[in-house]
Design a protein around this motif. Structure first.
Motif, short mmCIF file in Angstrom:
data_model
loop_
_atom_site.label_atom_id
_atom_site.label_comp_id
_atom_site.label_asym_id
_atom_site.label_seq_id
_atom_site.Cartn_x
_atom_site.Cartn_y
_atom_site.Cartn_z
N GLU A 117 0.81 -1.21 0.00
CA GLU A 117 0.00 0.00 0.00
C GLU A 117 0.85 1.27 0.00
OE1 GLU A 117 -2.62 -0.35 3.36
OE2 GLU A 117 -3.79 -1.96 2.43
N GLY A 118 2.15 1.12 0.10
CA GLY A 118 3.03 2.28 0.08
C GLY A 118 2.96 3.12 1.35
N LYS A 119 2.78 2.45 2.47
CA LYS A 119 2.73 3.17 3.75
C LYS A 119 4.07 3.86 4.00
CE LYS A 119 -1.33 1.54 5.21
NZ LYS A 119 -2.43 2.28 5.71
N SER A 120 4.08 4.75 4.97
CA SER A 120 5.30 5.50 5.30
C SER A 120 6.37 4.55 5.82
CB SER A 120 5.00 6.57 6.35
OG SER A 120 4.73 5.96 7.59
N MET A 121 7.62 4.97 5.67
CA MET A 121 8.74 4.15 6.15
C MET A 121 8.65 3.93 7.66
SD MET A 121 10.36 3.00 3.68
CE MET A 121 11.73 2.27 4.52
N ASP A 122 8.10 4.89 8.36
CA ASP A 122 7.94 4.75 9.81
C ASP A 122 7.00 3.59 10.12
OD1 ASP A 122 8.32 5.61 12.54
OD2 ASP A 122 6.25 6.38 12.46
N LYS A 123 5.87 3.52 9.43
CA LYS A 123 4.91 2.44 9.67
C LYS A 123 5.49 1.10 9.24
CE LYS A 123 0.68 5.01 9.82
NZ LYS A 123 -0.74 4.91 9.75
N ILE A 124 6.21 1.10 8.13
CA ILE A 124 6.84 -0.14 7.67
C ILE A 124 7.89 -0.61 8.67
CG2 ILE A 124 8.33 -1.13 5.87
CD1 ILE A 124 6.71 0.56 3.84
N SER A 125 8.65 0.31 9.21
CA SER A 125 9.66 -0.04 10.21
C SER A 125 9.01 -0.64 11.45
CB SER A 125 10.48 1.19 10.60
OG SER A 125 11.26 1.60 9.52
N LYS A 126 7.89 -0.06 11.86
CA LYS A 126 7.17 -0.60 13.02
C LYS A 126 6.66 -2.01 12.74
CE LYS A 126 5.85 3.81 15.02
NZ LYS A 126 4.75 4.73 15.34
N LYS A 127 6.18 -2.23 11.52
CA LYS A 127 5.70 -3.57 11.15
C LYS A 127 6.86 -4.57 11.12
CE LYS A 127 1.39 -2.35 10.19
NZ LYS A 127 0.27 -2.76 11.01
N ARG A 128 8.01 -4.13 10.62
CA ARG A 128 9.19 -5.00 10.60
C ARG A 128 9.61 -5.36 12.04
NH1 ARG A 128 11.89 -2.01 5.72
NH2 ARG A 128 11.31 -3.48 4.08
N ALA A 129 9.54 -4.39 12.93
CA ALA A 129 9.89 -4.65 14.33
C ALA A 129 8.94 -5.67 14.94
CB ALA A 129 9.87 -3.35 15.12
N LYS A 130 7.66 -5.58 14.58
CA LYS A 130 6.68 -6.54 15.10
C LYS A 130 6.95 -7.94 14.54
CE LYS A 130 2.94 -3.53 16.44
NZ LYS A 130 1.49 -3.44 16.55
N VAL A 131 7.37 -8.01 13.28
CA VAL A 131 7.73 -9.31 12.70
C VAL A 131 8.93 -9.89 13.45
CG1 VAL A 131 8.69 -10.45 10.65
CG2 VAL A 131 6.75 -8.90 10.41
N ALA A 132 9.93 -9.06 13.69
CA ALA A 132 11.13 -9.52 14.40
C ALA A 132 10.79 -9.99 15.81
CB ALA A 132 12.18 -8.42 14.44
N GLU A 133 9.91 -9.27 16.46
CA GLU A 133 9.48 -9.65 17.82
C GLU A 133 8.75 -10.99 17.79
OE1 GLU A 133 6.13 -8.05 20.90
OE2 GLU A 133 7.42 -6.52 20.04
N ALA A 134 7.87 -11.18 16.82
CA ALA A 134 7.14 -12.44 16.70
C ALA A 134 8.09 -13.60 16.39
CB ALA A 134 6.07 -12.32 15.62
N GLU A 135 9.11 -13.33 15.56
CA GLU A 135 10.11 -14.36 15.25
C GLU A 135 10.88 -14.76 16.51
OE1 GLU A 135 11.18 -13.37 10.58
OE2 GLU A 135 12.25 -12.29 12.16
N ALA A 136 11.23 -13.79 17.33
CA ALA A 136 11.97 -14.07 18.56
C ALA A 136 11.12 -14.88 19.53
CB ALA A 136 12.44 -12.77 19.21
N GLU A 137 9.86 -14.51 19.67
CA GLU A 137 8.95 -15.25 20.55
C GLU A 137 8.80 -16.70 20.08
OE1 GLU A 137 5.25 -13.12 20.58
OE2 GLU A 137 6.01 -11.51 21.84
N LEU A 138 8.67 -16.87 18.76
CA LEU A 138 8.52 -18.20 18.20
C LEU A 138 9.78 -19.03 18.41
CD1 LEU A 138 6.96 -20.33 16.63
CD2 LEU A 138 7.66 -19.19 14.51
N ALA A 139 10.94 -18.43 18.22
CA ALA A 139 12.20 -19.14 18.43
C ALA A 139 12.33 -19.59 19.88
CB ALA A 139 13.38 -18.25 18.04
N GLU A 140 11.94 -18.73 20.81
CA GLU A 140 11.99 -19.07 22.24
C GLU A 140 11.03 -20.23 22.55
OE1 GLU A 140 10.95 -16.95 26.49
OE2 GLU A 140 11.77 -15.69 24.90
N ALA A 141 9.82 -20.16 21.98
CA ALA A 141 8.84 -21.22 22.23
C ALA A 141 9.32 -22.55 21.65
CB ALA A 141 7.50 -20.84 21.63
#
Length: 130
Positions: free
Chosen positions: A100-124
């Motif tokens: 959708e061409g969202k702002s880089m700020d919103k995309i960065s926040k989404k990337r951070a959420k992906v990274a957080e979810a990946e870390a939680e999954l790795a721990e589990a």
């Protein structure tokens, strides 16, 4: 006579090596959980944290009374599956934001959420094997 002492030495050597090997084998499931609580309990006692000691003693008793390896594995597996779904959702949200061409700020926040979810999954997943 020397043969007799030699056999005793061999037997003792095997006993000590078997004991050492058994101690090195990592504990899994409920035993690992009890060890982790016990370690925290030792630290809390050393720090003089009476409230934490009481809570950890209660947790230790609960685990030793009610924990069984099969149900613990099932709980951990369910958590992994739940976190896999969460990761997929976060990845889809990121892809959508990029599309959708969202702002880089919103995309960065989404990337951070992906990274957080990946870390939680790795721990589990790591807990699943312990």
């Amino acid at each position: 006579m020397q043969m007799k002492h030699g056999m005793y030495g061999l037997v003792l050597g095997l006993v000590f090596s078997a004991t050492t090997w058994a101690e090195e084998a990592p504990k899994v499931g409920c035993a690992a959980k009890l060890d982790a609580i016990s370690e925290q309990l030792t630290q809390a006692k050393a720090a003089g944290n009476k409230h934490k000691v009481a809570g950890l003693e209660k947790a230790y008793n609960e685990v030793s009374t009610h924990c069984d390896d099969d149900s613990l594995y099932a709980e951990r597996l369910a958590k992994v599956e739940e976190l896999e779904e969460k990761l997929t959702e976060r990845q889809n949200e990121l892809a959508e934001a990029i599309e959708e061409g969202k702002s880089m700020d919103k995309i960065s926040k989404k990337r951070a959420k992906v990274a957080e979810a990946e870390a939680e999954l790795a721990e589990a997943r790591a807990e699943l094997t312990h």
